[in-house]
Motif scaffolding. Structure first.
Motif, PDB file in Angstrom:
ATOM      1  N   MET A 236     -16.409  10.767 -41.395  1.00 53.94           N
ATOM      2  CA  MET A 236     -16.693   9.680 -41.795  1.00 53.94           C
ATOM      3  C   MET A 236     -18.069   9.247 -40.771  1.00 53.94           C
ATOM      4  N   ARG A 239     -21.392  10.327 -41.712  1.00 52.21           N
ATOM      5  CA  ARG A 239     -22.025  10.290 -42.839  1.00 52.21           C
ATOM      6  C   ARG A 239     -23.216   9.166 -43.051  1.00 52.21           C
TER       7      ARG A 239
ATOM      8  N   VAL B 266     -11.192  11.521 -44.684  1.00 50.39           N
ATOM      9  CA  VAL B 266     -12.465  11.367 -45.233  1.00 50.39           C
ATOM     10  C   VAL B 266     -12.374  10.750 -46.600  1.00 50.39           C
ATOM     11  N   TRP B 267     -13.195   9.911 -47.046  1.00 41.84           N
ATOM     12  CA  TRP B 267     -12.956   9.134 -48.416  1.00 41.84           C
ATOM     13  C   TRP B 267     -14.397   9.079 -48.834  1.00 41.84           C
ATOM     14  N   THR B 268     -14.494   8.925 -50.190  1.00 40.86           N
ATOM     15  CA  THR B 268     -15.966   9.015 -51.028  1.00 40.86           C
ATOM     16  C   THR B 268     -15.694   8.466 -52.287  1.00 40.86           C
ATOM     17  N   GLN B 291     -12.128   9.325 -53.768  1.00 50.36           N
ATOM     18  CA  GLN B 291     -11.509  10.740 -53.456  1.00 50.36           C
ATOM     19  C   GLN B 291     -11.240  10.545 -52.121  1.00 50.36           C
TER      20      GLN B 291
END
Lengths: 421, 421
Positions: A236, A239, B266-268, B291
């Motif tokens: 994260m 990103r 992690v996230w998206t 996600q």
């Protein structure tokens, strides 16, 4: 009644059945279920304009088409005229009345005026503008007539598929036509009938409205740049996530808009584009449209300032820099002619006693490009459920007839004032 | 050195130039700039699989293609084998190493094993899985081999353009092939080499990593339903605006995720779809993918609970009801075989002393469907800039060679343990 005092009145020569039949005929061009798909300069749009030209000629008017596809029906024996019309193109998935209604009102009233013997020095011209819905640019046709479409804009305008306006004009067979064959100097006033496209008339049980102004609109495109990466492996903290940055921006902007808003301003985030738009890829780019409309210039400026402030403060979220900000639209609020508005409202009250009002238009209309050139007025009829820009758009037949009758009566009264015999 | 003690070792027969030449040849199928466009079952994908089959045959292996397009190179004279490979399909706009590297590692090591005379009862098979990238479903090929692709899923799977998996299989010429011609019962272990697809190895100056587990993943599709309307005329209070409702939802969810997160999850929000997606139309529908991936089951459950809670609380914003919630993915974290991981790590330390580590994989891999069936291990090489799923994906040539050499050495050591002569 002050109309028809010396010769036949236009309102008396108005034929509701003929008007509705022509409205249904125009609907057939591009009809898709209950809706219509007739984008500007599409082949079915060109066919509808050929038909409109023939209807103008049938009425004894001279049909004149210009390079953008605007079709005029001119009372050529009169040196000047009141211009009545709207646009004949539709949204990509449009309703059957948006624009088409005002086009047929213009045809019917010009036809009735010809038949009435009512007109003297000042005739009635009809017009079907093109590309009001902005396939190529916004209000392409009426801006061309008004001299507000630059050659540079004409040459570079493209639709969403990259088709150039100039190429579509050639494909339509309009490439050799003049840009401005009919001069605004010919026209002493502009009148446009239209569906309300909102719920106000229906929810208050009214049938007609004279429009005292068209709201201003600003639109921005806000674009974040991130970096595409694998949605499982990129930590994260490393990103550059364009969507998470955009969400934070819009969320903050929504708070500011809600805090600033009066009861009338409206705002819309109607279009979002994400690249590459895949669930397992950190978004490399994200853009969102920010549009707001108000009749109050100060309110528009406050919202614009909120956009700029939120952009300025937006850097560093989700690893993204400040977004790009591009202004797409900037329309100032446009008042209609006060006297014409009262003539229209009085005519509406005559046709629908106690069931007419004066209101502002939340939608943009070709009329806003006429208003700087000549006295301009608009008349609304109700939209069922307030729905427009949708296949479900509709209006009761009685309301469609009442609108045309009121507009015809207003033309009678206007002519009595400006062209007494 | 414990390998090559009685016959030639696989590692000694490994030919770096031959391996890199084959890797470059595979890249040429679908090469687009620095990237590769070789989606599963596309014509160029089928061509690449024909070529792989010929390379397996050249190495003395039996080439076996199944209905999903998985291509095996089997050491047919041995009754059982270690299986080595990865996937040969790419993302729609993919990098040249994602999957391809592990496929060529498998080819090279099976080839070296054949040439070495090292193998006794247990041979080395190679495999090129298909559709790991999920054109039709997720991990289509390896799940078919593992018996986890149901006939119902096979029959109904479609790609983003609506093309059916079953039709694409027929178009590829695979329609009459068996679904599972090679049985997992033949295989005593599965090894997969892969690029890291993240920045960890590069940023810490390491060359190799043995993978101790693959993170779990959950993905949801959250869909709001609004009502299309004119962006100028519909009053704010009467709108059903799917985008404004979605923005509020994601903003709240982001807050919750940030509060719950550990350093590794992690996230998206990678995909957003808006209908009709026009700046002047109040959005009728908006959906967003949610996600997240973690190696900790409890963390995945906490995030899942946050999604459900935020959905439950989401009604009534911007005139919209609670959104629809559909779960798209649910992969539990998958540990690799502990002993194999140590064999891989020891081999990596031999090849790159002090420059190897053990890490978990943030990306999903075909290996996660092998792990329930047989001892499974993975080896990573660095990704330059941590970039993957992008045309910019790349790895230093020396790292590509080191990875294959370490994997070959690990196979030697594993065979010494399980198939002593």
């Amino acid at each position: 009644m002050t109309h028809g005092d010396r010769r036949g009145s236009i309102a008396d020569c108005f034929d509701p059945g003929r008007m509705l039949a022509d409205l249904d005929r125009l609907r057939a061009f591009g009809a898709t279920g209950t809706g219509v798909v007739r984008p500007a300069l599409s082949s079915v749009d060109v066919q509808s304009r050929d038909w409109l030209a023939s209807r103008y000629r049938d009425a004894g008017l001279e049909a004149v088409t210009d390079r953008c596809g605007n079709v005029f029906g001119c009372d050529a024996v009169r040196p000047s005229a009141i211009l009545i019309g709207s646009h004949a193109d539709t949204q990509v998935k449009g309703g059957w009345l948006d624009g088409a209604l005002g086009v047929i009102y213009g045809l019917e009233i010009a036809r009735a005026a010809k038949a009435s013997g009512r007109t003297g020095r000042i005739g009635v011209d009809a017009v079907a503008w093109n590309d009001e819905e902005g396939r190529f640019t916004h209000f392409t046709g009426s801006r061309a007539y008004a001299g507000k479409l630059s050659i540079g804009e004409y040459d570079t305008a493209v639709d969403a598929d990259g088709i150039r306006l100039a190429d579509a004009v050639v494909a339509a067979g309009y490439g050799d036509l003049p840009l401005r064959p009919v001069s605004p100097s010919r026209h002493v006033a502009y009148l446009e009938g239209h569906i309300e496209q909102g719920p106000l008339l229906e929810t208050t049980g009214l049938q007609l409205a004279a429009v005292d102004g068209i709201v201003g609109a600003k639109e921005y495109l806000v674009t974040y740049h991130g970096e595409a990466n694998h949605a499982g492996t990129a930590p994260m903290a490393l990103r550059h996530d364009a969507v998470r940055a955009m969400i934070a921006f819009v969320s903050r902007l929504e708070e500011r808009f809600a805090a600033l808003a009066d009861d009338h301003i409206v705002w819309t985030f109607g279009r979002i584009t994400v690249e590459p738009n895949a669930p397992s890829i950190v978004p490399a780019a994200a853009s969102i449209s920010v549009q707001f409309r108000s009749s109050r210039p100060a309110m528009l400026e406050r919202f614009a300032a909120a956009v700029h402030q939120t952009v300025d403060e937006a850097g560093g979220v989700a690893g993204c820099a400040k977004p790009d900000l591009a202004q797409i639209l900037d329309y100032v609020p446009t008042p209609m002619d006060l006297h014409l508005t009262h003539i229209l409202h009085d005519a509406a009250q005559t046709i629908a006693p106690g069931r007419s009002r004066i209101m502002s238009s939340g939608a943009g209309h070709d009329a806003q490009f006429m208003a700087p050139l000549m006295p301009t007025g608009m008349l609304f009829v109700p939209s069922i459920g307030g729905i427009s820009h949708s296949f479900d758009e509709d209006t009761a037949r009685g309301d469609l007839v009442a609108g045309c009758r009121a507009l015809a009566l207003a033309v009678d009264r206007l002519l009595t004032e400006i062209d007494p015999v």
